[in-house]
Design an enzyme around this catalytic site. Structure first.
Site, PDB file in Angstrom:
ATOM      1  N   ALA A 196      -6.175 -19.424  -9.483  1.00 37.33           N
ATOM      2  CA  ALA A 196      -7.290 -19.245  -8.559  1.00 37.33           C
ATOM      3  C   ALA A 196      -7.716 -17.787  -8.527  1.00 37.33           C
ATOM      4  O   ALA A 196      -6.867 -16.890  -8.457  1.00 37.33           O
ATOM      5  CB  ALA A 196      -6.867 -19.686  -7.159  1.00 37.33           C
ATOM      6  N   GLY A 245      -8.777 -14.265  -7.256  1.00 38.74           N
ATOM      7  CA  GLY A 245      -8.266 -13.548  -6.084  1.00 38.74           C
ATOM      8  C   GLY A 245      -6.774 -13.286  -6.192  1.00 38.74           C
ATOM      9  O   GLY A 245      -6.237 -12.443  -5.480  1.00 38.74           O
ATOM     10  N   GLY A 255      15.996 -10.710   3.551  1.00 40.40           N
ATOM     11  CA  GLY A 255      15.269  -9.515   3.111  1.00 40.40           C
ATOM     12  C   GLY A 255      14.408  -8.973   4.229  1.00 40.40           C
ATOM     13  O   GLY A 255      13.519  -9.671   4.723  1.00 40.40           O
ATOM     14  N   GLU A 313      19.703  -8.915   6.218  1.00 44.37           N
ATOM     15  CA  GLU A 313      19.400  -7.821   5.280  1.00 44.37           C
ATOM     16  C   GLU A 313      20.710  -7.182   4.816  1.00 44.37           C
ATOM     17  O   GLU A 313      21.557  -6.848   5.650  1.00 44.37           O
ATOM     18  CB  GLU A 313      18.498  -6.785   5.987  1.00 44.37           C
ATOM     19  CG  GLU A 313      18.351  -5.451   5.297  1.00 44.37           C
ATOM     20  CD  GLU A 313      17.741  -5.531   3.908  1.00 44.37           C
ATOM     21  OE1 GLU A 313      16.664  -6.119   3.761  1.00 44.37           O
ATOM     22  OE2 GLU A 313      18.364  -4.992   2.954  1.00 44.37           O
ATOM     23  N   ASP A 322       0.197  -5.050 -10.398  1.00 42.59           N
ATOM     24  CA  ASP A 322       1.640  -5.298 -10.263  1.00 42.59           C
ATOM     25  C   ASP A 322       2.353  -5.362 -11.605  1.00 42.59           C
ATOM     26  O   ASP A 322       3.508  -4.956 -11.715  1.00 42.59           O
ATOM     27  CB  ASP A 322       1.878  -6.638  -9.531  1.00 42.59           C
ATOM     28  CG  ASP A 322       1.618  -6.543  -8.042  1.00 42.59           C
ATOM     29  OD1 ASP A 322       1.082  -5.513  -7.590  1.00 42.59           O
ATOM     30  OD2 ASP A 322       1.930  -7.520  -7.324  1.00 42.59           O
ATOM     31  N   HIS A 340     -15.010   9.243  21.455  1.00 37.69           N
ATOM     32  CA  HIS A 340     -14.038   9.046  22.532  1.00 37.69           C
ATOM     33  C   HIS A 340     -14.429   7.814  23.340  1.00 37.69           C
ATOM     34  O   HIS A 340     -15.605   7.620  23.609  1.00 37.69           O
ATOM     35  CB  HIS A 340     -14.037  10.264  23.457  1.00 37.69           C
ATOM     36  CG  HIS A 340     -13.169  10.080  24.663  1.00 37.69           C
ATOM     37  ND1 HIS A 340     -11.793  10.151  24.580  1.00 37.69           N
ATOM     38  CD2 HIS A 340     -13.469   9.817  25.961  1.00 37.69           C
ATOM     39  CE1 HIS A 340     -11.281   9.930  25.791  1.00 37.69           C
ATOM     40  NE2 HIS A 340     -12.287   9.725  26.641  1.00 37.69           N
TER      41      HIS A 340
HETATM   42  C1  FAD Z   1       3.221 -12.217   1.250  1.00 40.33           C
HETATM   43  C2  FAD Z   1       2.573 -11.042   0.581  1.00 40.33           C
HETATM   44  C3  FAD Z   1       1.858 -10.139   1.344  1.00 40.33           C
HETATM   45  C4  FAD Z   1       1.249  -9.054   0.745  1.00 40.33           C
HETATM   46  N1  FAD Z   1       0.552  -8.189   1.533  1.00 40.33           N
HETATM   47  C5  FAD Z   1      -0.049  -7.124   0.974  1.00 40.33           C
HETATM   48  C6  FAD Z   1      -0.812  -6.232   1.769  1.00 40.33           C
HETATM   49  O1  FAD Z   1      -0.936  -6.397   2.981  1.00 40.33           O
HETATM   50  N2  FAD Z   1      -1.423  -5.199   1.155  1.00 40.33           N
HETATM   51  C7  FAD Z   1      -1.306  -4.973  -0.194  1.00 40.33           C
HETATM   52  O2  FAD Z   1      -1.882  -4.015  -0.703  1.00 40.33           O
HETATM   53  N3  FAD Z   1      -0.583  -5.814  -0.972  1.00 40.33           N
HETATM   54  C8  FAD Z   1       0.037  -6.870  -0.421  1.00 40.33           C
HETATM   55  N4  FAD Z   1       0.726  -7.735  -1.215  1.00 40.33           N
HETATM   56  C9  FAD Z   1       0.837  -7.439  -2.662  1.00 40.33           C
HETATM   57  C10 FAD Z   1      -0.449  -7.857  -3.395  1.00 40.33           C
HETATM   58  O3  FAD Z   1      -0.659  -9.229  -3.199  1.00 40.33           O
HETATM   59  C11 FAD Z   1      -0.316  -7.535  -4.869  1.00 40.33           C
HETATM   60  O4  FAD Z   1       0.036  -6.179  -5.019  1.00 40.33           O
HETATM   61  C12 FAD Z   1      -1.634  -7.787  -5.598  1.00 40.33           C
HETATM   62  O5  FAD Z   1      -2.012  -9.132  -5.497  1.00 40.33           O
HETATM   63  C13 FAD Z   1      -1.512  -7.389  -7.075  1.00 40.33           C
HETATM   64  O6  FAD Z   1      -2.720  -7.644  -7.709  1.00 40.33           O
HETATM   65  P1  FAD Z   1      -2.779  -7.923  -9.273  1.00 40.33           P
HETATM   66  O7  FAD Z   1      -4.219  -8.068  -9.599  1.00 40.33           O
HETATM   67  O8  FAD Z   1      -1.962  -6.946  -9.993  1.00 40.33           O
HETATM   68  O9  FAD Z   1      -2.021  -9.327  -9.471  1.00 40.33           O
HETATM   69  P2  FAD Z   1      -2.153 -10.726  -8.748  1.00 40.33           P
HETATM   70  O10 FAD Z   1      -2.875 -10.646  -7.481  1.00 40.33           O
HETATM   71  O11 FAD Z   1      -0.776 -11.294  -8.737  1.00 40.33           O
HETATM   72  O12 FAD Z   1      -3.055 -11.579  -9.738  1.00 40.33           O
HETATM   73  C14 FAD Z   1      -2.609 -11.921 -11.011  1.00 40.33           C
HETATM   74  C15 FAD Z   1      -3.397 -13.137 -11.460  1.00 40.33           C
HETATM   75  O13 FAD Z   1      -3.131 -13.368 -12.838  1.00 40.33           O
HETATM   76  C16 FAD Z   1      -3.076 -14.766 -13.064  1.00 40.33           C
HETATM   77  N5  FAD Z   1      -2.335 -14.961 -14.313  1.00 40.33           N
HETATM   78  C17 FAD Z   1      -1.032 -14.661 -14.567  1.00 40.33           C
HETATM   79  N6  FAD Z   1      -0.747 -14.895 -15.873  1.00 40.33           N
HETATM   80  C18 FAD Z   1      -1.892 -15.361 -16.432  1.00 40.33           C
HETATM   81  C19 FAD Z   1      -2.240 -15.735 -17.747  1.00 40.33           C
HETATM   82  N7  FAD Z   1      -1.377 -15.655 -18.749  1.00 40.33           N
HETATM   83  N8  FAD Z   1      -3.500 -16.179 -17.970  1.00 40.33           N
HETATM   84  C20 FAD Z   1      -4.413 -16.241 -16.969  1.00 40.33           C
HETATM   85  N9  FAD Z   1      -4.140 -15.872 -15.714  1.00 40.33           N
HETATM   86  C21 FAD Z   1      -2.899 -15.410 -15.452  1.00 40.33           C
HETATM   87  C22 FAD Z   1      -2.390 -15.312 -11.823  1.00 40.33           C
HETATM   88  O14 FAD Z   1      -2.684 -16.683 -11.649  1.00 40.33           O
HETATM   89  C23 FAD Z   1      -3.011 -14.435 -10.742  1.00 40.33           C
HETATM   90  O15 FAD Z   1      -4.168 -15.024 -10.208  1.00 40.33           O
HETATM   91  C24 FAD Z   1       1.341  -8.854  -0.658  1.00 40.33           C
HETATM   92  C25 FAD Z   1       2.046  -9.773  -1.435  1.00 40.33           C
HETATM   93  C26 FAD Z   1       2.655 -10.848  -0.825  1.00 40.33           C
HETATM   94  C27 FAD Z   1       3.407 -11.815  -1.683  1.00 40.33           C
END
Ligand code: FAD
Length: 470
Positions: free
Chosen positions: A46, A48, A186, A209, A312, A446
């Site tokens: 999806a 996002g 955790g 933890e 990430d 303020h």
């Molecule tokens: C519970 C939770 C709360 C969080 N809260 C925060 C917050 O408040 N603030 C913050 O900054 N961060 C937060 N994060 C971390 C944040 O979600 C991640 O740092 C962020 O989503 C990373 O973005 P990204 O684009 O690197 O990867 P992702 O958002 O993980 O997106 C990667 C995408 O790649 C797709 N994908 C993977 N492999 C393939 C493939 N081979 N082909 C096609 N598609 C593929 C996946 O389906 C996914 O949609 C939170 C994470 C979690 C789990």
């Protein structure tokens, strides 16, 4: 299909293919398209990514709902007497609507900006081709440049195999209503954010933890108000107690010190990169011993000079805003409007959406001293802030770190209501090299919480009015 159309051709060429439609990937794709780069975005699940579908957005939606309830419950002193009742299924339904609306928004933004979105799993066929498997067909996309933005997924702890039933990861816990008795393994930011929210929904929460303190890595002054609030919210914190395993038959979490009855256990012990899903070795892309894509230089170039990695999958910090900024930097590099040697060091704020919120940016006092700065540390307690008092949210403080010689703002930390918003001003000051004088002479409306930032900064140069100067 959830989004876009896929052309009939099975072999295309494009200037840029982005694999992964999270904040890193879609930001890269949209920015590249702005700059006239022919761009294909491949997403297997999806749009996002983790952030929108199972991370930042759903967690903050639930946290907001529970905060609203807690504020109403504690408003007796303001003459407001509320009998708060949670209909968790409705709260989860509302959260789903927020997520769905945003997901559609990302799809529309891609379309409106001319990004071609392809649904399916993308993997390298060779060093200049991504193969997309999806919808019963295979499409090969020859590229000039590629971005790996495949994100991360939760780490399984020994003794706790994710089964989506007894043992939950954060995505499971955000998808379905929490069990009545929950153990959270955790006490990092995800564990602490969710435990307080679930406890406010009426769930009995115990956090286990292994380290001696919650929020390892965070300054104890910042963690202390969170511990106090967690106790008030009936969250039991068991630190220095490693979790051993989930006993499914007994419905118990076994720890180093005993057993805890539970209907379920949420394991939040960290995340690991999803690099292997693109078959990186076929693309000439190396990963390190922890599985993160190896990058060098300012903008995430991998061992294949035509391939970049963002977000990430490319390493710490695992945050959505870092991913998005890295995505934009790569897009601008590929489009030729950014100097690849120019570097891309970002000032990255970090927020923990606990009660109260914690936010940090730039250097802490200790880090600044270690870097050789003579520092002036200014602090302002929110109990003396007019807006905090009128909001009935007075706990915590804002602290800023200023270089004593140049008076430049080096960093800041806050633990208070809306710390997530207040940190933006300190980030701007650090990023732009503003001095304490610049911030102190900027008029803040303020009464606002942001006056707490000015007062903390003014405190470093002897100009604070509402607190004694240091
Ligand atoms: C519970 C939770 C709360 C969080 N809260 C925060 C917050 O408040 N603030 C913050 O900054 N961060 C937060 N994060 C971390 C944040 O979600 C991640 O740092 C962020 O989503 C990373 O973005 P990204 O684009 O690197 O990867 P992702 O958002 O993980 O997106 C990667 C995408 O790649 C797709 N994908 C993977 N492999 C393939 C493939 N081979 N082909 C096609 N598609 C593929 C996946 O389906 C996914 O949609 C939170 C994470 C979690 C789990």
């Amino acid at each position: 299909m959830r989004f876009s159309t896929r052309p009939e051709d099975k072999r295309w060429s494009t200037e840029l293919v982005v694999v992964g439609g999270g904040p890193g990937g879609y930001s890269a794709a949209i920015r590249a398209s702005h700059l006239g780069v022919d761009t294909v975005l491949v997403e297997e699940d999806a749009l996002g990514g983790t952030c929108l579908n199972e991370g930042c957005i759903p967690s903050k939606a639930l946290i907001s709902a529970t905060r609203l309830a807690r504020r109403a419950e504690s408003a007796g002193g303001m003459g407001v007497h509320a009998d708060v009742r949670f209909e968790t299924d409705e709260t989860y339904g509302w959260k789903d609507e927020v997520v769905e609306g945003m997901r559609q928004g990302v799809g529309k933004l891609c379309k409106a900006n001319g990004v071609t979105v392809v649904e399916g799993r993308g993997e390298f066929a060779d060093e200049s081709t991504v193969r997309v498997e999806g919808d019963g067909a295979t499409t090969e996309v020859g590229f000039e440049n590629a971005v790996v933005a495949t994100g991360s997924r939760p780490i399984e702890a020994d003794g706790f195999d994710f089964d989506g039933d007894g043992v939950l990861d954060s995505a499971d816990a955000l998808a379905e209503e929490p069990p009545e008795e929950l153990v959270v393994v955790g006490a990092g930011y995800i564990g602490m954010e969710l435990s307080t929210a679930f406890s406010s929904m009426g769930c009995e929460v115990t956090v286990v933890e292994a380290e001696e303190d919650i929020l390892p890595g965070y300054d104890r002054d910042l963690a202390r108000p969170v511990v106090k609030k967690a106790h008030e919210a009936n969250v039991e914190l068991r630190t220095g107690e490693p979790a051993v395993e989930w006993d499914d038959e007994e419905g118990q979490v076994v720890t180093s010190d005993g057993r805890i009855d539970a209907d379920g256990v949420l394991v939040a012990v960290g995340r690991r990169p999803c690099a292997e899903s693109v078959e990186p070795e076929k693309g000439g892309v190396e990963t390190d011993e922890r599985g993160f894509v190896r990058t060098e230089g300012g903008v995430g170039q991998t061992t294949n000079p035509s391939v970049y990695a963002v977000g990430d999958v490319s390493g710490e910090p695992l945050l959505a805003h870092t991913a998005a900024h890295e995505g934009v930097a790569v897009a601008e590099t590929v489009a030729g409007v950014r100097d690849p040697e120019g570097g891309s060091e970002f000032v990255v704020p970090k927020v923990v959406y606990t009660s109260p919120e914690i936010a940090t940016v730039g250097m802490s006092p200790t880090e600044a001293r270690e870097e050789g700065h003579d520092v002036a540390v200014g602090e302002f307690r929110m109990g003396a802030n007019g807006r905090a008092l009128t909001l009935n949210e007075t706990e915590g403080f804002v602290r800023v770190v200023v270089d004593d010689d140049t008076r430049r703002v080096l960093g800041g930390q806050a633990v208070c209501a809306e710390a997530s918003e207040l940190v933006a001003e300190i980030a701007l000051a650090v990023e732009t090299g503003a001095t304490a004088d610049d911030v102190a002479r900027t008029v803040h409306a303020h009464p606002t919480l942001s006056e707490g930032v000015t007062e903390a900064v003014a405190n470093t140069i002897g100009r604070a009015i509402h607190t004694l100067n240091r």
